[in-house]
Design an enzyme around this catalytic site. Structure first.
Site, mmCIF file in Angstrom:
data_model
loop_
_atom_site.group_PDB
_atom_site.id
_atom_site.type_symbol
_atom_site.label_atom_id
_atom_site.label_comp_id
_atom_site.label_asym_id
_atom_site.label_seq_id
_atom_site.Cartn_x
_atom_site.Cartn_y
_atom_site.Cartn_z
ATOM 1 N N GLU A 26 -19.672 -0.638 -40.920
ATOM 2 C CA GLU A 26 -20.412 0.492 -41.512
ATOM 3 C C GLU A 26 -21.100 1.349 -40.455
ATOM 4 O O GLU A 26 -21.446 2.492 -40.733
ATOM 5 C CB GLU A 26 -21.429 -0.028 -42.546
ATOM 6 N N HIS A 69 -20.191 -5.146 -37.747
ATOM 7 C CA HIS A 69 -20.578 -4.020 -38.601
ATOM 8 C C HIS A 69 -19.468 -2.988 -38.608
ATOM 9 O O HIS A 69 -19.323 -2.265 -37.622
ATOM 10 C CB HIS A 69 -21.806 -3.304 -38.039
ATOM 11 N N CYS A 83 -22.351 -9.144 -40.840
ATOM 12 C CA CYS A 83 -23.275 -9.644 -39.822
ATOM 13 C C CYS A 83 -24.399 -10.467 -40.457
ATOM 14 O O CYS A 83 -24.155 -11.567 -40.918
ATOM 15 C CB CYS A 83 -23.770 -8.496 -38.952
HETATM 16 N N1 GLN Z 1 -28.975 -11.524 -35.346
HETATM 17 C C1 GLN Z 1 -29.132 -11.128 -36.714
HETATM 18 C C2 GLN Z 1 -29.500 -12.318 -37.595
HETATM 19 O O1 GLN Z 1 -29.433 -13.411 -37.174
HETATM 20 C C3 GLN Z 1 -27.882 -10.474 -37.256
HETATM 21 C C4 GLN Z 1 -27.605 -9.229 -36.455
HETATM 22 C C5 GLN Z 1 -26.974 -8.129 -37.202
HETATM 23 O O2 GLN Z 1 -26.888 -8.094 -38.440
HETATM 24 N N2 GLN Z 1 -26.538 -7.179 -36.424
HETATM 25 O O3 GLN Z 1 -29.836 -12.131 -38.714
#
Ligand code: GLN
Length: 188
Positions: free
Chosen positions: A170, A168, A78
């Site tokens: 995890e 994610h 992410c």
């Molecule tokens: N929206 C977050 C970002 O732009 C990422 C979101 C997440 O890691 N769940 O960094």
């Protein structure tokens, strides 16, 4: 095997737990010294702008890039994927180790979060993941392999030993991708 987890912000504890469940010894990485004896590194989900600011402040950007260039396997999830991307729509690249373009927050708002089981090339069970304000991979370069897709967009990509997921694993006790990265270490 020592599995580093970039522990500046975000869900690094869950990554440490996933590595421990996969049989590795997790090591929290906050300084370049912590990085020296880890065999691989997870970059967690969280807020990519905050992770980027702290990684610069702690002098971690070049040391991580150097280790990656020397072949150290990396797993980004992410926000971690965003920090690895060479091109970021709605943000700035940090490590620039993956030849992809990502769009931040493309999967909607926090309330639009969802979970799915994904077929990931090289992993023998469906990989469960949670998408939370996830980035969308909009473009992949020639050297990038797409290991999984969801609704037409790549959601797990790899280039050399750098592996990244838009979601994610995890957060739901899924360790398939962590085991995959530990396997890359073992194969070096
Ligand atoms: N929206 C977050 C970002 O732009 C990422 C979101 C997440 O890691 N769940 O960094």
């Amino acid at each position: 095997m020592k599995a580093g987890v970039l522990a500046l912000q975000g869900d690094f504890r869950e990554h440490a737990r996933a590595f421990a469940d996969a049989g590795a010894t997790p090591v929290e990485v906050r300084t370049p010294e912590h990085l020296v004896d880890v065999d691989c590194l997870a970059i967690p989900g969280g807020e990519s702008t905050t992770i980027s600011r702290l990684a610069r402040a702690y002098g971690l950007v070049e040391p991580i890039r150097e280790r990656a260039r020397a072949g150290m396997p990396i797993l980004g999830t992410c926000a971690g994927l965003i920090t690895l991307a060479e091109r970021v729509i709605g943000g700035e690249p940090l490590f620039g180790l993956l030849d992809v373009t990502v769009r931040r927050n493309a999967y909607g708002r926090q309330v639009d979060s969802f979970e799915v089981d994904l077929d990931v090339e090289g992993i023998d069970h469906p990989v469960r993941g949670v998408f939370i304000r996830a980035p969308r991979v909009e473009e992949v370069g020639q050297g990038v392999r797409v290991l999984a897709s969801h609704e037409g967009a790549p959601v797990v990509v790899a280039q050399g030993s750098v592996v990244a997921a838009a979601f994610h694993p995890e957060l739901v006790g899924e360790t398939g991708l962590h085991r995959y990265v530990l396997g890359l270490v073992a194969g070096r």
